[in-house]
Design a protein around this motif. Structure first.
Motif, PDB file in Angstrom:
ATOM      1  N   LEU A 124      -7.637  -4.618  -1.312  1.00 20.58           N
ATOM      2  CA  LEU A 124      -7.657  -4.906  -2.546  1.00 20.58           C
ATOM      3  C   LEU A 124      -8.740  -5.839  -3.043  1.00 20.58           C
ATOM      4  O   LEU A 124      -9.521  -6.367  -2.209  1.00 20.58           O
ATOM      5  CB  LEU A 124      -6.262  -5.745  -2.763  1.00 20.58           C
ATOM      6  N   THR A 125      -8.969  -6.282  -4.151  1.00 20.23           N
ATOM      7  CA  THR A 125      -9.932  -7.267  -4.701  1.00 20.23           C
ATOM      8  C   THR A 125      -9.778  -8.657  -3.859  1.00 20.23           C
ATOM      9  O   THR A 125     -10.599  -9.210  -3.536  1.00 20.23           O
ATOM     10  CB  THR A 125     -10.101  -7.590  -6.151  1.00 20.23           C
ATOM     11  N   GLU A 126      -8.363  -8.784  -4.131  1.00 14.66           N
ATOM     12  CA  GLU A 126      -7.784 -10.036  -3.647  1.00 14.66           C
ATOM     13  C   GLU A 126      -6.385  -9.928  -3.009  1.00 14.66           C
ATOM     14  O   GLU A 126      -5.596  -9.460  -3.675  1.00 14.66           O
ATOM     15  CB  GLU A 126      -7.810 -11.065  -4.746  1.00 14.66           C
ATOM     16  N   LEU A 127      -5.929 -10.275  -1.742  1.00  9.10           N
ATOM     17  CA  LEU A 127      -4.501 -10.338  -1.592  1.00  9.10           C
ATOM     18  C   LEU A 127      -4.062 -11.658  -1.475  1.00  9.10           C
ATOM     19  O   LEU A 127      -4.833 -12.397  -0.545  1.00  9.10           O
ATOM     20  CB  LEU A 127      -4.435  -9.677  -0.174  1.00  9.10           C
ATOM     21  N   ILE A 128      -3.274 -12.174  -2.021  1.00  5.01           N
ATOM     22  CA  ILE A 128      -2.744 -13.613  -1.985  1.00  5.01           C
ATOM     23  C   ILE A 128      -1.395 -13.580  -1.303  1.00  5.01           C
ATOM     24  O   ILE A 128      -0.382 -12.880  -1.543  1.00  5.01           O
ATOM     25  CB  ILE A 128      -2.230 -14.210  -3.600  1.00  5.01           C
ATOM     26  N   ASN A 141      -4.341   2.129  -5.577  1.00  9.65           N
ATOM     27  CA  ASN A 141      -5.267   2.872  -5.195  1.00  9.65           C
ATOM     28  C   ASN A 141      -6.095   3.580  -6.557  1.00  9.65           C
ATOM     29  O   ASN A 141      -7.253   3.559  -6.503  1.00  9.65           O
ATOM     30  CB  ASN A 141      -4.996   3.837  -4.346  1.00  9.65           C
ATOM     31  N   ALA A 142      -5.270   3.727  -7.704  1.00  5.31           N
ATOM     32  CA  ALA A 142      -5.883   4.425  -8.694  1.00  5.31           C
ATOM     33  C   ALA A 142      -6.631   3.591  -9.380  1.00  5.31           C
ATOM     34  O   ALA A 142      -7.847   3.880  -9.957  1.00  5.31           O
ATOM     35  CB  ALA A 142      -4.808   5.021  -9.595  1.00  5.31           C
ATOM     36  N   SER A 143      -6.053   2.353  -9.769  1.00  2.30           N
ATOM     37  CA  SER A 143      -7.017   1.249 -10.280  1.00  2.30           C
ATOM     38  C   SER A 143      -8.386   0.833  -9.382  1.00  2.30           C
ATOM     39  O   SER A 143      -9.394   0.846 -10.138  1.00  2.30           O
ATOM     40  CB  SER A 143      -6.086  -0.030 -10.404  1.00  2.30           C
ATOM     41  N   LEU A 144      -8.158   1.009  -8.220  1.00  4.11           N
ATOM     42  CA  LEU A 144      -9.347   0.614  -7.193  1.00  4.11           C
ATOM     43  C   LEU A 144     -10.416   1.861  -7.221  1.00  4.11           C
ATOM     44  O   LEU A 144     -11.619   1.418  -7.693  1.00  4.11           O
ATOM     45  CB  LEU A 144      -9.037   0.361  -5.540  1.00  4.11           C
ATOM     46  N   ARG A 186       6.626  -5.814   6.857  1.00  7.08           N
ATOM     47  CA  ARG A 186       7.606  -4.771   6.256  1.00  7.08           C
ATOM     48  C   ARG A 186       7.183  -4.091   5.163  1.00  7.08           C
ATOM     49  O   ARG A 186       7.636  -2.806   5.201  1.00  7.08           O
ATOM     50  CB  ARG A 186       8.692  -5.684   5.882  1.00  7.08           C
ATOM     51  N   GLU A 187       6.417  -4.421   4.125  1.00  5.88           N
ATOM     52  CA  GLU A 187       6.011  -3.709   3.065  1.00  5.88           C
ATOM     53  C   GLU A 187       4.603  -3.034   3.178  1.00  5.88           C
ATOM     54  O   GLU A 187       3.979  -2.520   2.186  1.00  5.88           O
ATOM     55  CB  GLU A 187       5.964  -4.583   1.759  1.00  5.88           C
ATOM     56  N   GLN A 188       4.118  -3.206   4.404  1.00  2.08           N
ATOM     57  CA  GLN A 188       2.578  -2.697   4.583  1.00  2.08           C
ATOM     58  C   GLN A 188       1.475  -3.035   3.597  1.00  2.08           C
ATOM     59  O   GLN A 188       1.286  -2.323   2.944  1.00  2.08           O
ATOM     60  CB  GLN A 188       2.802  -1.145   4.787  1.00  2.08           C
ATOM     61  N   ARG A 213       0.891  -1.197  -0.172  1.00  4.46           N
ATOM     62  CA  ARG A 213       0.002   0.039  -0.020  1.00  4.46           C
ATOM     63  C   ARG A 213       0.834   1.312  -0.032  1.00  4.46           C
ATOM     64  O   ARG A 213       0.371   2.384   0.036  1.00  4.46           O
ATOM     65  CB  ARG A 213      -1.057   0.060   1.168  1.00  4.46           C
ATOM     66  N   ILE A 214       2.127   1.002   0.028  1.00  2.00           N
ATOM     67  CA  ILE A 214       3.079   2.117  -0.111  1.00  2.00           C
ATOM     68  C   ILE A 214       3.864   2.542  -1.278  1.00  2.00           C
ATOM     69  O   ILE A 214       3.925   1.693  -1.995  1.00  2.00           O
ATOM     70  CB  ILE A 214       4.207   1.976   1.028  1.00  2.00           C
ATOM     71  N   GLY A 215       4.337   3.661  -1.595  1.00  2.00           N
ATOM     72  CA  GLY A 215       5.055   3.909  -2.669  1.00  2.00           C
ATOM     73  C   GLY A 215       4.529   3.959  -4.214  1.00  2.00           C
ATOM     74  O   GLY A 215       3.208   4.020  -4.164  1.00  2.00           O
ATOM     75  N   LEU A 216       4.932   3.738  -5.033  1.00  2.00           N
ATOM     76  CA  LEU A 216       4.525   3.695  -6.476  1.00  2.00           C
ATOM     77  C   LEU A 216       3.445   2.693  -6.338  1.00  2.00           C
ATOM     78  O   LEU A 216       2.156   2.495  -6.867  1.00  2.00           O
ATOM     79  CB  LEU A 216       5.279   3.570  -7.485  1.00  2.00           C
ATOM     80  N   MET A 217       3.734   1.597  -5.610  1.00  2.00           N
ATOM     81  CA  MET A 217       2.815   0.306  -5.679  1.00  2.00           C
ATOM     82  C   MET A 217       1.527   0.739  -5.013  1.00  2.00           C
ATOM     83  O   MET A 217       0.369   0.253  -5.862  1.00  2.00           O
ATOM     84  CB  MET A 217       3.410  -1.077  -4.789  1.00  2.00           C
TER      85      MET A 217
END
Length: 181
Positions: free
Chosen positions: A78-82, A51-54, A71-73, A42-46
């Protein structure tokens, strides 16, 4: 529609253009009906991309190893977090869930993912289109290096041609979509 895997930084970089490009790509992916597959942060460019797509009513699949959730928060909206056990499973899961690949500006992880998926294509492990979003010329030195690698006889032109590039999300998606048909 297609699932597009995007490799990009968990940092935002020094130019606002990188954030803007991530937002634009996320929006246009959703508008064109593509599902975004990415690293799940959920951080940085990722985070900007997801967020823009959602926000544009897109479907977003994140893939994150258990040890990086904290670590990466991880992005839990999301629609799905695997969740997967390790980085190898992360890359394999992202690749298995994608019909095409895009690398945006990023760091060592982005480069590693890009070169691995390109190598897999070279080895015939997939025939999915791949491209670089060359925001503000970020990848221009790499593209020149790769062209020199062809000139020096270490890379076949056909292998170099597997890696598409464009300066805008729309142009890159046009190129990728033409190969998906």
């Amino acid at each position: 529609m297609s699932r597009i895997c995007v490799y990009l930084g968990s940092r935002e970089g020094n130019s606002p253009a990188y954030r803007q490009a991530a937002q634009a790509l996320g929006t246009v992916l959703a508008e064109r009906g593509h599902t975004l597959v990415y690293g799940g942060a959920r951080i940085g460019l990722m985070g900007e991309l997801a967020n823009a797509s959602l926000a544009a009513s897109g479907n977003v699949i994140g893939v994150m190893p258990d040890h990086l959730v904290e670590r990466e928060q991880a992005h839990f909206g999301l629609t799905e977090l695997i969740r997967v056990p390790n980085m190898h499973e992360r890359k394999a899961t992202m690749a298995a869930n994608a019909d095409a690949f895009i690398a945006m500006p990023g760091g060592i992880g982005t480069f590693e993912e890009l070169f691995e998926i390109w190598t897999w294509g070279y080895l015939g492990l997939h025939e999915k289109p791949m491209g670089l979003l060359d925001t503000e010329g970020f990848y221009t030195p790499l593209l020149a290096f790769l062209d020199n690698t062809v000139t020096q006889g270490f890379l076949a032109q056909t292998t170099r041609d597997m890696l598409l590039d464009a300066a805008t999300p729309e142009a890159l998606l046009d190129a990728l979509e033409s190969q998906l048909r």
